[in-house]
Write a protein that holds these residues in place. Structure first.
Motif, PDB file in Angstrom:
ATOM      1  N   GLY A 232       0.796  -1.220   0.000  1.00 21.77           N
ATOM      2  CA  GLY A 232       0.000   0.000   0.000  1.00 21.77           C
ATOM      3  C   GLY A 232       0.826   1.265   0.000  1.00 21.77           C
ATOM      4  N   LEU A 233       2.059   1.193   0.523  1.00 19.57           N
ATOM      5  CA  LEU A 233       2.900   2.386   0.572  1.00 19.57           C
ATOM      6  C   LEU A 233       3.300   2.886  -0.811  1.00 19.57           C
ATOM      7  N   ALA A 234       3.083   2.063  -1.836  1.00 18.00           N
ATOM      8  CA  ALA A 234       3.349   2.513  -3.210  1.00 18.00           C
ATOM      9  C   ALA A 234       2.206   3.344  -3.765  1.00 18.00           C
ATOM     10  N   ALA A 235       1.059   3.338  -3.107  1.00 17.54           N
ATOM     11  CA  ALA A 235      -0.126   4.045  -3.605  1.00 17.54           C
ATOM     12  C   ALA A 235       0.159   5.538  -3.789  1.00 17.54           C
ATOM     13  N   PRO A 236      -0.422   6.132  -4.850  1.00 14.41           N
ATOM     14  CA  PRO A 236      -1.415   5.572  -5.778  1.00 14.41           C
ATOM     15  C   PRO A 236      -0.821   4.953  -7.047  1.00 14.41           C
ATOM     16  N   ARG A 237       0.464   4.616  -7.035  1.00 17.24           N
ATOM     17  CA  ARG A 237       1.086   4.012  -8.217  1.00 17.24           C
ATOM     18  C   ARG A 237       0.596   2.576  -8.401  1.00 17.24           C
ATOM     19  N   PRO A 238       0.622   2.038  -9.634  1.00 18.74           N
ATOM     20  CA  PRO A 238       0.089   0.691  -9.869  1.00 18.74           C
ATOM     21  C   PRO A 238       0.968  -0.404  -9.265  1.00 18.74           C
ATOM     22  N   VAL A 239       0.318  -1.369  -8.634  1.00 18.74           N
ATOM     23  CA  VAL A 239       0.970  -2.557  -8.079  1.00 18.74           C
ATOM     24  C   VAL A 239       0.150  -3.767  -8.501  1.00 18.74           C
ATOM     25  N   CYS A 240       0.814  -4.788  -9.046  1.00 18.85           N
ATOM     26  CA  CYS A 240       0.114  -6.003  -9.460  1.00 18.85           C
ATOM     27  C   CYS A 240       0.848  -7.217  -8.901  1.00 18.85           C
ATOM     28  N   LEU A 241       0.121  -8.108  -8.245  1.00 21.04           N
ATOM     29  CA  LEU A 241       0.679  -9.319  -7.661  1.00 21.04           C
ATOM     30  C   LEU A 241       0.321 -10.505  -8.547  1.00 21.04           C
ATOM     31  N   VAL A 242       1.340 -11.202  -9.041  1.00 19.89           N
ATOM     32  CA  VAL A 242       1.113 -12.414  -9.825  1.00 19.89           C
ATOM     33  C   VAL A 242       1.247 -13.585  -8.845  1.00 19.89           C
ATOM     34  N   THR A 243       0.162 -13.871  -8.168  1.00 25.71           N
ATOM     35  CA  THR A 243       0.211 -14.865  -7.098  1.00 25.71           C
ATOM     36  C   THR A 243      -1.116 -15.613  -7.070  1.00 25.71           C
ATOM     37  N   PRO A 244      -1.236 -16.729  -7.799  1.00 22.82           N
ATOM     38  CA  PRO A 244      -2.504 -17.467  -7.813  1.00 22.82           C
ATOM     39  C   PRO A 244      -2.935 -17.866  -6.405  1.00 22.82           C
ATOM     40  N   GLN A 245      -4.233 -17.714  -6.143  1.00 21.72           N
ATOM     41  CA  GLN A 245      -4.840 -18.080  -4.856  1.00 21.72           C
ATOM     42  C   GLN A 245      -4.119 -17.407  -3.685  1.00 21.72           C
ATOM     43  N   TYR A 246      -3.763 -16.161  -3.892  1.00 25.08           N
ATOM     44  CA  TYR A 246      -3.033 -15.413  -2.868  1.00 25.08           C
ATOM     45  C   TYR A 246      -4.011 -14.913  -1.815  1.00 25.08           C
ATOM     46  N   ALA A 247      -3.815 -15.321  -0.566  1.00 26.40           N
ATOM     47  CA  ALA A 247      -4.689 -14.874   0.532  1.00 26.40           C
ATOM     48  C   ALA A 247      -4.159 -13.561   1.086  1.00 26.40           C
ATOM     49  N   ARG A 248      -4.965 -12.511   1.024  1.00 27.35           N
ATOM     50  CA  ARG A 248      -4.524 -11.198   1.469  1.00 27.35           C
ATOM     51  C   ARG A 248      -5.425 -10.682   2.594  1.00 27.35           C
ATOM     52  N   ARG A 249      -4.835  -9.895   3.473  1.00 24.54           N
ATOM     53  CA  ARG A 249      -5.658  -9.181   4.445  1.00 24.54           C
ATOM     54  C   ARG A 249      -6.366  -8.021   3.763  1.00 24.54           C
ATOM     55  N   ASN A 250      -5.848  -7.624   2.615  1.00 24.73           N
ATOM     56  CA  ASN A 250      -6.471  -6.627   1.740  1.00 24.73           C
ATOM     57  C   ASN A 250      -6.455  -5.214   2.300  1.00 24.73           C
ATOM     58  N   TRP A 251      -5.499  -4.913   3.169  1.00 27.19           N
ATOM     59  CA  TRP A 251      -5.341  -3.533   3.625  1.00 27.19           C
ATOM     60  C   TRP A 251      -5.015  -2.631   2.444  1.00 27.19           C
ATOM     61  N   ALA A 252      -4.097  -3.094   1.584  1.00 27.71           N
ATOM     62  CA  ALA A 252      -3.713  -2.283   0.427  1.00 27.71           C
ATOM     63  C   ALA A 252      -4.887  -2.070  -0.513  1.00 27.71           C
TER      64      ALA A 252
END
Length: 282
Positions: A232-252
């Motif tokens: 999230g600290l990269a926001a608002p720049r684009p960030v993409c995670l290539v991680t199938p079935q990645y479990a996130r807390r989704n704060w970002a």
């Protein structure tokens, strides 16, 4: 390390409005540098690299210019290889940490397929030399690093900063937009580099650890935040995670929603999809 493992994982507050984010972000980055990554502020001699190759190849296809530099950090070689179409006018450069030419060529093919015309710089750095495949040796390195506050992940960050500074000093890369790509722990380091360096235009990571408990170890970091907040600290720049079935807390993800740019934080099922999302948005 035991107190850190037992203590609650730190987190950051979400801004109530987009106007609050710059101050919250600056405070979080300052705390990270002060309490976790303070060794990055040491005075370091600039990375010195010498050119070892510069040629254009075609073979009936659109020509590609290849340039190679060789340098040294901490007694270990660093190879920097640039691949670019001479007519590239996108202004974008994807800087990727790779451990083989096969990965570099695969990335170039995916960039070409995405139609973005983006230049590619691959880095074969010193941190690859510590991945021996011997789990006992790996843990010995991590235990020793924890005692002195210097782990492979932190050394990776030092290397990234030096390589990017070197590239920005080259005539062919001045004024260009730099994007970062890395796999595993190196992907996590790319997120940190984007947090510390606001000139980074975007980040693509592949198979990065879900949490600092799983990798990219930095002593004391969990008392401040975890990898979801770092993204999230990269926001608002684009960030993409290539991680199938990645479990996130989704704060970002919630942060990007509050900033009004939810599509700039995404998860892709393939590297090609991530490249199109970050480097060639519609």
């Amino acid at each position: 390390l035991v107190p850190e493992t037992l203590s609650p994982i730190g987190s950051l507050s979400l801004p109530e409005s987009p106007e609050e984010w710059p101050a919250l972000r600056a405070a979080a980055v300052a705390r990270l540098r002060r309490e976790v990554c303070f060794l990055l502020d040491r005075d370091e001699a600039p990375l010195s690299c010498r050119p070892v190759g510069d040629w254009i190849e075609g073979d009936g296809k659109p020509p590609i210019r290849r340039q190679i530099w060789r340098g040294e950090m901490g007694g270990m070689d660093i190879w920097i290889k640039a691949l670019a179409w001479p007519g590239d006018s996108s202004g974008k450069v994807l800087v990727a940490w790779c451990d083989s030419d096969e990965i570099a060529n695969d990335l170039m093919g995916r960039l070409s397929g995405a139609g973005g015309g983006c230049s590619l710089v691959t880095v074969e750095g010193r941190t690859g030399g510590w991945n021996s495949g011997d789990s006992c040796m790996t843990w010995d390195i991590l235990r020793g690093g924890a005692l002195v506050g210097l782990t492979p992940a932190l050394l990776q960050l030092q290397e990234m900063a030096q390589v990017l500074k070197f590239l920005r000093g080259l005539p062919g890369f001045r004024g260009r937009q730099f994007y970062l790509y890395g796999r595993g722990d190196v992907g996590a380091a790319c997120l940190y580099q984007a947090a510390f360096d606001e000139t980074i235009a975007g980040v693509i990571t592949e198979n990065q650890p879900r949490t600092h408990r799983d990798g990219a170890y930095l002593p004391g970091v969990l008392r401040v935040l975890d990898l979801d907040e770092v993204a999230g600290l990269a926001a608002p720049r684009p960030v993409c995670l290539v991680t199938p079935q990645y479990a996130r807390r989704n704060w970002a993800g919630r942060l990007y929603q509050r900033l009004g740019v939810p599509r700039r934080y995404s998860q892709a099922g393939s590297l090609s999809q991530a490249i199109r999302t970050v480097l060639c948005p519609s």
